[in-house]
Enzyme design. Structure first.
Site, short mmCIF file in Angstrom:
data_model
loop_
_atom_site.label_atom_id
_atom_site.label_comp_id
_atom_site.label_asym_id
_atom_site.label_seq_id
_atom_site.Cartn_x
_atom_site.Cartn_y
_atom_site.Cartn_z
N LYS A 137 29.14 30.89 22.37
CA LYS A 137 30.61 30.01 22.61
C LYS A 137 31.87 30.17 22.63
O LYS A 137 33.14 29.67 22.35
CB LYS A 137 30.46 28.85 22.15
N ILE A 149 37.68 29.99 23.19
CA ILE A 149 35.98 29.14 23.35
C ILE A 149 36.14 29.05 25.01
O ILE A 149 36.90 28.89 26.10
CB ILE A 149 36.80 27.66 22.54
N CYS A 150 34.72 28.58 24.29
CA CYS A 150 33.91 28.42 25.88
C CYS A 150 34.62 26.80 26.32
O CYS A 150 33.98 25.98 25.88
CB CYS A 150 32.48 28.33 25.79
N LEU A 151 34.98 26.47 27.71
CA LEU A 151 34.87 25.10 28.21
C LEU A 151 34.40 25.55 29.39
O LEU A 151 34.41 24.30 30.16
CB LEU A 151 36.58 25.34 27.76
#
Length: 165
Positions: A108, A115-117
């Site tokens: 992620k 960071i994966c958002l």
């Protein structure tokens, strides 16, 4: 959807009014003042709720942000560098928050420790332009990401506690 606790937290973070990015000269100065006021209020709210979990500062222009964030688990404080740049299309585009030292340690995350958002945060951000700012990105982006990802990485042994000298 956003749970009640998150709604309560969000309701205490001031919304921003000025729709301006780094290219907008004088309007950007106004937007930056609103950003700082919102961030200061969010940090004060967190401290009052005994939930202090990050420190941020920016360069003079307010285009590069950096600091520390942390997660406490089993009475141990796991601390990470946090950084992001303000996109030129801000506030239409949300900042991409990075924890560089965790780069490659979880699925992620994107290259460079971003960071994966995409699934949850970015649609919410898009619906709230220009009202959301950096404090909202921390509250709705980095905070939940840390709360989910760090315990899992600790459990898997990917993140280890480093005692500070």
């Amino acid at each position: 959807m956003v749970d009640e606790s998150t709604k309560k937290t969000l309701s205490k973070i001031p919304l921003l009014k000025t729709k301006a990015g780094p290219r907008d000269k004088d309007l950007w100065v106004q937007r930056l003042k609103e950003e700082y006021q919102s961030l200061i209020q969010y940090v004060q709210n967190n401290k009052s709720a005994d939930n202090d979990w990050f420190r941020l500062e920016s360069n003079k222009e307010g285009t590069k942000w950096f600091g520390k964030c942390w997660h406490v688990q089993d009475m141990l404080k796991y601390e990470f560098d946090v950084e992001f740049d303000i996109p030129v299309t801000y506030p239409t585009t949300a900042p991409e928050i990075a924890l560089p030292e965790l780069d490659g340690k979880t699925a992620k995350m994107y290259r460079g420790g971003k960071i994966c958002l995409t699934d949850h945060f970015k649609p919410l951000w898009a619906r709230n332009v220009p009202k959301f700012g950096i404090a909202h990105a921390m509250a709705l982006g980095l905070g939940p990401w840390l709360a989910v990802e760090i315990p899992e990485m600790i459990e898997k042994g990917v993140v280890k506690y480093n005692e500070k000298e």
